[in-house]
Design a protein around this motif. Structure first.
Motif, PDB file in Angstrom:
ATOM      1  N   MET A 190      28.664 -15.607  31.063  1.00  0.00           N
ATOM      2  CA  MET A 190      29.211 -15.015  32.063  1.00  0.00           C
ATOM      3  C   MET A 190      27.823 -15.323  32.909  1.00  0.00           C
ATOM      4  O   MET A 190      28.305 -16.675  34.516  1.00  0.00           O
ATOM      5  N   LEU A 191      27.405 -16.592  32.115  1.00  0.00           N
ATOM      6  CA  LEU A 191      26.246 -17.530  32.831  1.00  0.00           C
ATOM      7  C   LEU A 191      27.289 -18.604  33.523  1.00  0.00           C
ATOM      8  O   LEU A 191      26.673 -19.599  34.398  1.00  0.00           O
ATOM      9  N   LEU A 192      27.718 -19.598  32.856  1.00  0.00           N
ATOM     10  CA  LEU A 192      28.730 -20.556  33.134  1.00  0.00           C
ATOM     11  C   LEU A 192      29.527 -20.223  33.692  1.00  0.00           C
ATOM     12  O   LEU A 192      29.512 -21.683  34.810  1.00  0.00           O
ATOM     13  N   VAL A 193      30.090 -18.810  34.002  1.00  0.00           N
ATOM     14  CA  VAL A 193      30.943 -18.968  35.198  1.00  0.00           C
ATOM     15  C   VAL A 193      30.259 -18.336  36.353  1.00  0.00           C
ATOM     16  O   VAL A 193      30.825 -19.286  37.976  1.00  0.00           O
ATOM     17  N   SER A 194      29.323 -18.603  36.522  1.00  0.00           N
ATOM     18  CA  SER A 194      28.484 -18.174  37.555  1.00  0.00           C
ATOM     19  C   SER A 194      28.185 -19.681  38.531  1.00  0.00           C
ATOM     20  O   SER A 194      27.710 -20.077  39.066  1.00  0.00           O
ATOM     21  N   SER A 195      28.416 -20.437  37.080  1.00  0.00           N
ATOM     22  CA  SER A 195      27.153 -22.207  37.217  1.00  0.00           C
ATOM     23  C   SER A 195      28.579 -22.187  38.083  1.00  0.00           C
ATOM     24  O   SER A 195      28.240 -23.120  38.714  1.00  0.00           O
ATOM     25  N   LEU A 196      29.445 -22.243  37.473  1.00  0.00           N
ATOM     26  CA  LEU A 196      30.540 -23.165  38.667  1.00  0.00           C
ATOM     27  C   LEU A 196      30.992 -22.884  39.851  1.00  0.00           C
ATOM     28  O   LEU A 196      31.666 -23.060  40.366  1.00  0.00           O
ATOM     29  N   VAL A 197      30.984 -21.300  40.243  1.00  0.00           N
ATOM     30  CA  VAL A 197      30.827 -21.082  41.324  1.00  0.00           C
ATOM     31  C   VAL A 197      29.631 -21.303  41.898  1.00  0.00           C
ATOM     32  O   VAL A 197      29.328 -21.272  43.676  1.00  0.00           O
ATOM     33  N   GLU A 198      28.535 -21.329  41.952  1.00  0.00           N
ATOM     34  CA  GLU A 198      27.398 -21.586  42.650  1.00  0.00           C
ATOM     35  C   GLU A 198      27.434 -22.466  43.545  1.00  0.00           C
ATOM     36  O   GLU A 198      28.066 -23.894  42.926  1.00  0.00           O
ATOM     37  N   LYS A 199      27.334 -22.439  44.631  1.00  0.00           N
ATOM     38  CA  LYS A 199      27.113 -23.900  45.526  1.00  0.00           C
ATOM     39  C   LYS A 199      25.649 -24.722  45.395  1.00  0.00           C
ATOM     40  O   LYS A 199      25.863 -26.198  45.571  1.00  0.00           O
ATOM     41  N   ASP A 200      24.865 -24.070  45.143  1.00  0.00           N
ATOM     42  CA  ASP A 200      23.606 -24.480  45.049  1.00  0.00           C
ATOM     43  C   ASP A 200      23.436 -25.272  43.955  1.00  0.00           C
ATOM     44  O   ASP A 200      23.453 -24.816  42.552  1.00  0.00           O
ATOM     45  N   ASN A 201      23.147 -26.943  43.970  1.00  0.00           N
ATOM     46  CA  ASN A 201      23.081 -27.808  43.033  1.00  0.00           C
ATOM     47  C   ASN A 201      21.909 -27.189  41.675  1.00  0.00           C
ATOM     48  O   ASN A 201      22.211 -26.965  40.748  1.00  0.00           O
ATOM     49  N   ASP A 202      20.873 -26.785  42.153  1.00  0.00           N
ATOM     50  CA  ASP A 202      19.403 -26.589  41.335  1.00  0.00           C
ATOM     51  C   ASP A 202      19.691 -25.830  40.643  1.00  0.00           C
ATOM     52  O   ASP A 202      19.381 -25.150  39.345  1.00  0.00           O
ATOM     53  N   ARG A 203      20.527 -23.928  41.670  1.00  0.00           N
ATOM     54  CA  ARG A 203      20.907 -22.857  40.977  1.00  0.00           C
ATOM     55  C   ARG A 203      21.780 -22.940  39.424  1.00  0.00           C
ATOM     56  O   ARG A 203      22.240 -22.331  38.770  1.00  0.00           O
ATOM     57  N   ARG A 204      22.942 -23.913  40.361  1.00  0.00           N
ATOM     58  CA  ARG A 204      24.317 -23.899  39.477  1.00  0.00           C
ATOM     59  C   ARG A 204      23.658 -25.097  38.251  1.00  0.00           C
ATOM     60  O   ARG A 204      24.023 -24.362  37.229  1.00  0.00           O
ATOM     61  N   ASN A 205      22.875 -26.215  38.269  1.00  0.00           N
ATOM     62  CA  ASN A 205      21.919 -26.672  37.166  1.00  0.00           C
ATOM     63  C   ASN A 205      21.607 -25.588  36.016  1.00  0.00           C
ATOM     64  O   ASN A 205      21.362 -25.224  34.533  1.00  0.00           O
TER      65      ASN A 205
END
Length: 532
Positions: free
Chosen positions: A258-273
């Motif tokens: 779930m965290l990996l999927v969320s990171s793929l659709v997250e637009k904010d770089n810091d949040r995605r990382n």
């Protein structure tokens, strides 16, 4: 060897006389002096058994066979003609199971030091020193009490050096703090114990308070692991998000995906990382880290939104962890005494310490109970170090966050009253530390004590800090960092003192959470987490 004997109430003297007829048996019946007076009449004095229905016998090991010949298999004493003693005297074994006579003898055996305890109790009763009543309980009841209440060591009064458990009970509508001391297979319960001083030597492994303290310990462990891997500066928010997702009833692998999927659709770089690294943390977690996450998940699991508020309250945003913790976070070299962790605004020194001599004063060594094992008092001190604004000095500091946050909220009068209360309750180091003018306050997450080194070669000190990292203890380290060691000594003593002397309940709780996360292993630790 001493054995505890149970009789019918009022038949203690009769049993003593019968048992004393046997040359190989020495019978002892501790007595207490009781005074009574009625209106218009003189005061009368009576001597009653110290504990109703209880006396003790001493038999040499070589005469154990003679003792066994005087009893039934059930442990009841009989005459030569086979009739049972009128007093119903028998071994106190607290067992309703079908066990052998040898097993009953073993259960009724009383250690020599416990007999010393009964002698003390006897003399206290005779002197009428307000030990209101004494009871004897079975070992099962004692174990239940011991599992939910802290183990203490008495440090003054007649029970000096004895260890036991203090529990508050209600008697006739009044609160009574009782001391429970194990005596072989049973335990003695002593009333009105708060008039004497004691130190905590081991936290309770079970009960609501233990659950709360273990939660703080587990959170700190995970904060340390996150800081040592991917989240040096924002471990708190990362842990809150991981636990929030786990609390929704998801399995560890599901949360990772779930965290990996969320990171793929997250637009904010810091949040995605951050989301991707949280997934990586779960992926690389060892069995201990997984068990701690699962233990915390069982604490936070909830179906409504209140869990996010609970997480915000319990999982701090601190960069510098509590002053003394049972785990380092970042691993220290095999023979090293410290390692360094680089934060955004400062460098953290994680120092390996053996605090046995701090926890166990020579006066209070544990002769009658808990004996510390190697490693029981190994702690890790977390010390921040940074240059001052003008780069002319180095500032070393330790974090007592919530504890000092509460202290700084107080007016001067309240602070003085607190220090006075501490002194009355036996504190020495903590009042001195608060009077030392070394405290500082930045925010609720960063407050504690500091030491500023001026007129030094900053670059040399910094190089040496890095040079000795993960290295064995040596003279050069001790010589060059003596000012820091001198700063740490009173701070360590004050922290341990706050944990051991628990009479200031609110401040004790703050110390448990924000200053010293206790190390001694508990049964719950061994079974569920075995951290580090």
């Amino acid at each position: 060897m001493w054995y505890v004997i149970k009789t019918d109430f009022g038949k203690e003297h009769n049993a003593k006389e019968e048992l004393s007829k046997v040359p190989q048996i020495s019978a002892r019946l501790p007595l207490r002096r009781v005074t009574t007076s009625t209106k218009g009449k003189k005061q009368s004095v009576r001597f009653k058994p110290l504990i109703d229905g209880i006396l003790f016998i001493h038999v040499l090991k070589k005469d154990t066979g003679i003792l066994k010949a005087m009893m039934k298999g059930s442990g009841f004493f009989i005459h030569k003609d086979g009739t049972q003693y009128e007093s119903n005297a028998h071994l106190l074994s607290y067992s309703s199971e079908a066990i052998t006579l040898d097993e009953r003898l073993s259960m009724a055996k009383v250690p020599e030091q416990s007999m010393r305890l009964f002698s003390i109790l006897n003399s206290q009763k005779e002197a009428e020193k307000a030990l209101e009543d004494v009871e004897i309980i079975d070992s099962k009841t004692y174990k239940e009490i011991e599992s939910e209440y802290d183990t203490v060591c008495m440090v003054n009064g007649p029970f000096f050096k004895f260890q036991g458990v203090i529990r508050q009970v209600k008697r006739n509508g009044k609160k009574d703090h009782r001391l429970f001391i194990r005596t072989g297979s049973c335990a003695v319960s002593i009333s009105n114990i708060r008039k004497f001083n004691y130190l905590i030597v081991r936290e309770a492994p079970n009960g609501e308070n233990a659950k709360k303290v273990n939660t703080w310990r587990f959170i700190d462990y995970l904060i340390g692991k996150l800081q040592a891997t991917y989240f040096t500066n924002d471990a708190g928010p990362a842990l809150r998000n991981i636990l929030l997702n786990l609390s929704k009833g998801k399995a560890m692998d599901d949360v990772k995906r779930m965290l990996l999927v969320s990171s793929l659709v997250e637009k904010d770089n810091d949040r995605r990382n951050s989301l991707a690294l949280q997934a990586a943390f779960i992926e690389n977690a060892n069995s201990t880290t997984e068990s701690v996450l699962e233990a915390l998940n069982s604490y936070f699991i909830n179906s409504d939104e209140s869990v996010s508020m609970g997480l915000k309250d319990l999982v701090p945003n601190v960069q510098l962890r509590p002053f003394l913790t049972p785990t380092p976070g970042k691993e220290i070299g095999k023979d090293g005494i410290y390692t360094l962790l680089e934060h955004k605004d400062f460098t953290e020194i994680i120092l390996n310490l053996d605090l046995t001599k701090v926890f166990i004063d020579k006066k209070y060594k544990f002769p009658y109970g808990l004996k510390p094992k190697k490693g029981d008092f190994t702690y890790y001190a977390h010390i921040g170090v940074k240059k001052d604004d003008e780069c002319k000095s180095l500032i070393f500091f330790v974090n007592w966050s919530g504890f000092m946050d509460e202290y700084h909220k107080m007016e001067k009068e309240g602070k003085n009253r607190l220090k006075s209360d501490m002194i009355k309750r036996g504190h020495v180091y903590m009042p001195e530390l608060l009077n030392s003018n070394t405290d500082f306050y930045v925010s609720p997450e960063l407050a504690g004590f500091k030491k500023e080194l001026k007129d030094i070669n900053i670059e040399k000190i910094v190089r040496m800090l890095h040079a000795y990292q993960d290295a064995p203890l040596n003279y050069n380290f001790l010589h060059n960092f003596k000012p820091i060691i001198d700063f740490l000594k009173p701070t360590i003593h004050a922290a341990v003192e706050m944990w051991q002397i628990s009479r200031l309940t609110d401040w004790y709780d703050l110390a448990q959470r924000y200053v010293l996360l206790h190390k001694l292993p508990t049964e719950e630790d061994k079974q569920s987490s075995d951290v580090e």
